[in-house]
Scaffold this motif. Structure first.
Motif, PDB file in Angstrom:
ATOM      1  N   ALA A 146      44.886  33.240  39.428  1.00  0.00           N
ATOM      2  CA  ALA A 146      45.260  34.631  39.175  1.00  0.00           C
ATOM      3  C   ALA A 146      44.442  35.198  38.009  1.00  0.00           C
ATOM      4  O   ALA A 146      44.015  36.358  38.034  1.00  0.00           O
ATOM      5  N   ARG A 147      44.235  34.389  36.999  1.00  0.00           N
ATOM      6  CA  ARG A 147      43.511  34.870  35.812  1.00  0.00           C
ATOM      7  C   ARG A 147      42.031  35.093  36.097  1.00  0.00           C
ATOM      8  O   ARG A 147      41.469  36.115  35.729  1.00  0.00           O
ATOM      9  N   VAL A 151      40.879  38.204  38.057  1.00  0.00           N
ATOM     10  CA  VAL A 151      40.641  39.427  37.278  1.00  0.00           C
ATOM     11  C   VAL A 151      39.428  39.261  36.357  1.00  0.00           C
ATOM     12  O   VAL A 151      38.581  40.144  36.261  1.00  0.00           O
ATOM     13  N   ALA A 152      39.355  38.123  35.676  1.00  0.00           N
ATOM     14  CA  ALA A 152      38.345  37.962  34.627  1.00  0.00           C
ATOM     15  C   ALA A 152      36.954  37.652  35.172  1.00  0.00           C
ATOM     16  O   ALA A 152      35.966  37.899  34.492  1.00  0.00           O
ATOM     17  N   LEU A 154      36.785  39.673  40.101  1.00  0.00           N
ATOM     18  CA  LEU A 154      36.793  41.138  40.188  1.00  0.00           C
ATOM     19  C   LEU A 154      35.495  41.752  39.636  1.00  0.00           C
ATOM     20  O   LEU A 154      34.917  42.630  40.293  1.00  0.00           O
ATOM     21  N   PRO A 155      35.031  41.332  38.459  1.00  0.00           N
ATOM     22  CA  PRO A 155      33.744  41.871  37.986  1.00  0.00           C
ATOM     23  C   PRO A 155      32.609  41.666  38.992  1.00  0.00           C
ATOM     24  O   PRO A 155      31.770  42.549  39.178  1.00  0.00           O
ATOM     25  N   ILE A 159      41.896  43.684  42.904  1.00  0.00           N
ATOM     26  CA  ILE A 159      41.266  44.933  43.349  1.00  0.00           C
ATOM     27  C   ILE A 159      42.268  46.081  43.290  1.00  0.00           C
ATOM     28  O   ILE A 159      41.931  47.200  42.894  1.00  0.00           O
ATOM     29  N   ILE A 204      44.781  46.437  41.219  1.00  0.00           N
ATOM     30  CA  ILE A 204      44.950  46.843  39.825  1.00  0.00           C
ATOM     31  C   ILE A 204      43.788  47.731  39.386  1.00  0.00           C
ATOM     32  O   ILE A 204      43.975  48.764  38.757  1.00  0.00           O
ATOM     33  N   LEU A 205      42.577  47.330  39.766  1.00  0.00           N
ATOM     34  CA  LEU A 205      41.413  48.137  39.398  1.00  0.00           C
ATOM     35  C   LEU A 205      41.476  49.503  40.066  1.00  0.00           C
ATOM     36  O   LEU A 205      41.163  50.522  39.448  1.00  0.00           O
TER      37      LEU A 205
END
Lengths: 287, 287
Positions: free
Chosen positions: B182-183, B186-187, B190-191, B249, B251-252
């Motif tokens: 999960a972390r 995002v970190a 996602l980028p 995605i 959340i972004l």
């Protein structure tokens, strides 16, 4: 052009951009004299070689200059038109370095005296830090330097600004103000918003599940680096290019939605196409 | 641990990551011997000091090793479980360096012989280039090194992998495989998707209006740098962490939609809040 074979240049706002251009023009020998305009004394800018001297009365410099270069934030440049365009003398040319062009060119063209040309300018260089103390004549070297002539600008005026932009080391691109704004909405304003949104999303996730930012490595850092930019630079850009920026966001959202659907379907071919497109974009980047 | 006071380590896949860890462990003196496993001879890895010797039969090395380190792409690591876990001897510990952890830990725990522990690992270092020729014992220094012990892993096994991860210079983070996934969704993941989507969007815009990529400067380059990553690294990550990545995605997208609405309403306060959140995230980044 003065009899001594160089321009009388007034730079209104001698910070990182204006200061670097002044230094580059002095080094290139294209100015007979460069006068800075500032509300406060610009002794530091003189000492650093960005300008020859300064005045605190804009009207005085505008009435004297062959070329005036507006280097304030975008909304300030727009506001300056109504109060100061009147002081320009026939034959003078005004340019600027604002990051959006349509609103600036429109405002100045609406207030220009007869015989004065406005040629919008956007040299695409900068740093994360502001101020003439960080200026350098090398910063503009090799940057894209966009010129967006106003409808009433003469060919001679455009040529004069082209000469100056090239003397500073810029690679000239001439286009309409609208074309400029649509292009930088994608190439510059969208990356800023994406970096800001991604940083915010990561902080949201970090608030909720913890440990997210602790695991952020090089990829996250690169992708969000511009999120550190101060807001004051960007507020004016957002407010003067909102329509184009919102179009750019829509394009990105489509691109992101496509990727999300591909993940959902485990569609390897579609993911491969997205990577191919991205690689092609990276290859097409200048330089 | 052998009588000579060091681990017998098998590294399966001696490329950039496995090779760098091998070099770091040899330098730290924590291994009595490091054996590489490869389908082809690994003479280059021996010459560069990443391993002491190599074998081409995985079963041979797994039966010998105190600690086996799986360094293949994620889906390959998962596939290796069914065929090779059986060769591990009682007391052995297996770890890996895969970028997602839940599926890997689940697959290996399902096939472990009695008395063998699986401790998932993810050292967060890397480069844009692959191959042992780019490995260095300094690359792991200071990286976050996540450990995700399987449910059947003993405390002693976790300690052994912790000793190795620290000897390589890693900063240890222990968490469950799900928390990890999960972390990093995002970190890290996602980028990558954002950079890929932004590059694709810019190419779309370039196809349609032209001149977009020509005006891409430092901000675009930074924000899209990881879009150059080769797909083969990422396919496995996407396929083994799709649910978490799709949540990221979302959340972004919320974050981006908020910004878009703020622009539409010319809501300066909301834009300022978004920049404040982004600045806070940047300050919270490690290092």
């Amino acid at each position: 052009m003065s009899s001594k074979g160089g321009f009388r240049i007034a730079i209104w706002g001698v910070g990182l951009i204006g200061g670097s251009l002044g230094m580059a023009w002095r080094r290139a020998g294209v100015a007979v004299e460069i006068v800075g305009i500032g509300r406060r004394p610009l002794d530091e800018a003189v000492r650093l070689g960005a300008i020859d001297r300064y005045v605190t009365d804009p009207a005085e410099a505008l009435a004297w200059a062959d070329v005036t270069v507006l280097c304030a934030p975008v909304l300030t440049i727009i506001e300056q038109a109504a109060s100061y365009a009147q002081y320009l003398r026939p034959g003078a040319v005004v340019t600027d370095v604002g990051s959006t062009k349509y609103e600036i060119v429109r405002a100045w063209e609406a207030h220009l005296p007869d015989g004065v040309s406005f040629v919008g300018g956007h040299p695409l260089f900068g740093r994360e830090v502001a101020g003439v103390e960080h200026a350098s004549p090398d910063l503009p070297k090799g940057c894209r330097y966009v010129l967006t002539p106003g409808e009433r600008a003469t060919a001679k005026a455009v040529d004069q600004i082209r000469v100056l932009a090239e003397a500073a080391g810029g690679l000239i691109r001439v286009m309409s103000p609208s074309e400029h704004d649509a292009r930088v909405a994608v190439a510059s304003h969208l990356p800023q918003l994406v970096a800001t949104a991604l940083s915010g999303a990561a902080l949201d996730a970090d608030d909720r599940i913890g440990g997210v930012l602790d695991l952020a490595a090089g990829g996250f850092r690169d992708t969000t680096r511009v999120a550190r930019s101060p807001l004051n630079l960007w507020n004016d850009i957002f407010l003067t290019n909102a329509v184009e920026i919102r179009s750019a966001i829509l394009i990105l959202r489509e691109s992101l939605d496509d990727l999300e659907r591909s993940l959902q379907r485990e569609d390897r071919a579609a993911i491969a196409r997205a990577f191919d497109r991205a690689h092609e974009a990276q290859r097409k980047l200048n330089g």
